[in-house]
Write an enzyme that holds these catalytic residues in place. Structure first.
Site, PDB file in Angstrom:
ATOM      1  N   TYR A 186      10.737 -11.474 -42.007  1.00  0.00           N
ATOM      2  CA  TYR A 186      11.738 -11.688 -40.960  1.00  0.00           C
ATOM      3  C   TYR A 186      11.212 -11.099 -39.662  1.00  0.00           C
ATOM      4  O   TYR A 186      10.662  -9.978 -39.664  1.00  0.00           O
ATOM      5  CB  TYR A 186      13.050 -11.007 -41.358  1.00  0.00           C
ATOM      6  CG  TYR A 186      14.140 -11.020 -40.308  1.00  0.00           C
ATOM      7  CD1 TYR A 186      14.540  -9.844 -39.681  1.00  0.00           C
ATOM      8  CD2 TYR A 186      14.788 -12.201 -39.940  1.00  0.00           C
ATOM      9  CE1 TYR A 186      15.547  -9.836 -38.722  1.00  0.00           C
ATOM     10  CE2 TYR A 186      15.794 -12.209 -38.981  1.00  0.00           C
ATOM     11  CZ  TYR A 186      16.179 -11.026 -38.372  1.00  0.00           C
ATOM     12  OH  TYR A 186      17.179 -11.024 -37.425  1.00  0.00           O
ATOM     13  N   ASP A 235       3.580  -8.037 -37.139  1.00  0.00           N
ATOM     14  CA  ASP A 235       4.936  -7.589 -36.822  1.00  0.00           C
ATOM     15  C   ASP A 235       5.120  -6.192 -37.431  1.00  0.00           C
ATOM     16  O   ASP A 235       5.417  -6.064 -38.617  1.00  0.00           O
ATOM     17  CB  ASP A 235       5.974  -8.580 -37.371  1.00  0.00           C
ATOM     18  CG  ASP A 235       7.383  -8.128 -37.025  1.00  0.00           C
ATOM     19  OD1 ASP A 235       8.309  -8.950 -37.149  1.00  0.00           O
ATOM     20  OD2 ASP A 235       7.569  -6.954 -36.648  1.00  0.00           O
ATOM     21  N   LYS A 245      12.324  -0.347 -33.500  1.00  0.00           N
ATOM     22  CA  LYS A 245      12.923   0.659 -34.408  1.00  0.00           C
ATOM     23  C   LYS A 245      12.478   2.084 -34.073  1.00  0.00           C
ATOM     24  O   LYS A 245      12.984   2.697 -33.126  1.00  0.00           O
ATOM     25  CB  LYS A 245      12.626   0.282 -35.847  1.00  0.00           C
ATOM     26  CG  LYS A 245      13.306  -1.056 -36.258  1.00  0.00           C
ATOM     27  CD  LYS A 245      13.005  -1.436 -37.685  1.00  0.00           C
ATOM     28  CE  LYS A 245      13.485  -2.832 -37.995  1.00  0.00           C
ATOM     29  NZ  LYS A 245      14.919  -2.917 -38.306  1.00  0.00           N
TER      30      LYS A 245
END
Ligand code: KE4
Length: 436
Positions: A142, A237, A265
């Protein structure tokens, strides 16, 4: 004191699904989401004052633990100087320099406000740099909710992608090819068939959105070689793995350097920060100097950058990642032993400060189709059994768990004691719909 159900129904009246991000709604595990009122260290505290050992950590950012004094101190200092200026600051230069110092693939970096923004911008940049349109991604990975990446595998293994959400034009989804994670043969075939049209291969170097699935030996190296052979860009990613599995991210852990890298994050320390970066000759294509447009009102926000700076500073202290690794190993080993005692099949995985477990599966788990076949009812019962005993795990089998530096032996022992109790009860009673 209102019940959780009351809070949830109130939320649903004015927020779709009662949440601002779908996974928070507990749809995969049932029941009502817990409403959090405060957090500190390794703990969340709900609106009724109940405390939980937190293994979600806001989905990765809270690696220092919640409300870390040094982060709060830094924010208090910035608050008095204002919240947002919409102009360059020395803080952003210091932060960009620090990211480029710590992450091997970064010569230049652009800050944004989320991992989604980082991914969509990097895909546009890769297409602008190569002049090509096709993207390869992997099932179960994702990269945020940008249209180009909300794509599921098409019918045939090598067919173009199909939309994985309403509202995504088929014409756009067809520019993304979805392959099985860890399947080097499938990537070789795709590059042979489509390499001349390929702009980039986008991959989570440690997959954290289908439980936790580490790269098999040689997988990342093969992607690096195929990008070099086809003239396409390798994009890691590292929104989740960055500063989570090692100080310099998965690219230092596995010694494979991408052309572009996404971050998020952890680098915001709990405030909204994303970033994308790579070789300067690629990044130079970005506006205002180059033809690839990308922008953001609050990008590089001084509060968020302040939280990120102090977080990275503390993560450079010796022993941080060894501590996270030790806890991850002890937790997953303990879970596996508890499941074995209960005679329940239970695969586990951990990499640095993130972990996963797969009820009903024998390991190793290497790709999405395996994860989809895990025992979802057993997952659901285990989740609620642990929640009832004060352990807050990710409310979906397609998520990873996160450990912070505030988790210590007390939290580990309490978590494993709860797991042994819950799994013992689950092995005895027929589970259908019951929560131990
Ligand atoms: P955000 O746009 O949510 O900041 O980041 C998107 C993203 C990009 N890349 C990776 C590897 C990610 O894991 C994410 C977001 N992760 C999810 C958890 N699986 C965030 C939680 C949520 O969606 O609420």
């Amino acid at each position: 004191m209102p019940e959780t159900r009351d809070l949830y129904e109130e939320a649903c009246a004015c927020i779709p699904g009662g949440v601002n991000s779908p996974v928070r709604a507990f749809r995969a595990v049932g029941g009502f989401p817990i409403f959090i009122r405060s957090a500190g260290g390794a703990y969340l505290h709900d609106h009724q004052g109940r405390s939980y050992i937190d293994y979600v950590g806001a989905w990765g950012p809270m690696i220092l633990g919640h409300a870390h004094p040094a982060v709060l101190e830094k924010l208090r200092g910035q608050l008095g100087r204002g919240l947002a200026y919409g102009a360059p600051t020395e803080l952003e230069t210091e932060f960009a320099r620090k990211l480029c110092e710590l992450v091997p693939s970064l010569e230049q970096v652009r800050l944004v406000n989320s991992g989604t923004e980082a991914a969509m911008s990097a895909v546009r940049l890769a297409r602008g740099y190569t002049g090509r349109d096709l993207i390869i991604k992997f099932d179960g990975c994702y990269h945020g909710h940008t249209d180009a990446l909300l794509v599921k595998a098409g019918s045939g293994a090598l067919s173009m992608g199909a939309p994985d959400s309403a509202g995504v034009p088929a014409a756009l989804a067809e520019l993304t090819l979805c392959l099985p994670y860890n399947d080097t043969h499938a990537v070789e075939q795709a590059c042979a068939a489509h390499g001349a049209r390929l702009a980039a291969i986008l991959v989570e170097p440690v997959a954290g959105n289908m439980g936790l699935v580490p790269p098999q030996p040689g997988f990342l190296e093969k992607l690096r070689g195929l990008c070099d052979a086809t003239g396409s860009l390798l994009i890691f990613d590292e929104v989740m793995s960055g500063f989570r599995v090692a100080l310099g991210g998965a690219q230092t852990r596995y010694n494979v350097t991408p052309d572009l890298c996404l971050l998020g994050k952890v680098i915001g320390g709990g405030l909204p920060v994303g970033a994308f970066g790579g070789r300067a000759e690629i990044m130079q294509l970005l506006a205002p100097d180059g033809p690839v447009y990308q922008a953001g009102t609050l990008s590089g926000n001084p509060l968020a950058v302040s939280a990120g700076l102090v977080t990275l500073e503390l993560l450079q202290q010796p022993g941080c990642y060894e501590t996270l690794e030790r806890y991850g190993a002890a937790l997953t080993q303990g879970l596996a032993e508890a499941a074995e005692e209960a005679a329940l099949p239970w695969a586990t995985a951990h990499v640095g400060g993130m972990f996963g477990y797969f009820p009903g599966l024998e390991g190793p788990v290497t790709h999405f189709k395996q994860v989809a076949a895990c025992d979802h009812d057993l997952f659901r019962c285990f989740f609620h059994g642990m929640l009832k005993r004060g352990v807050y795990l990710a409310p979906s089998p397609f998520e990873a768990g996160f450990i912070s530096l505030a988790h210590g032996d007390e939290e580990l022992q309490q978590s494993l004691e709860a797991a042994r109790t819950v799994l013992r009860e689950l092995s005895r009673a027929p589970r259908a719909g019951k929560t131990p």
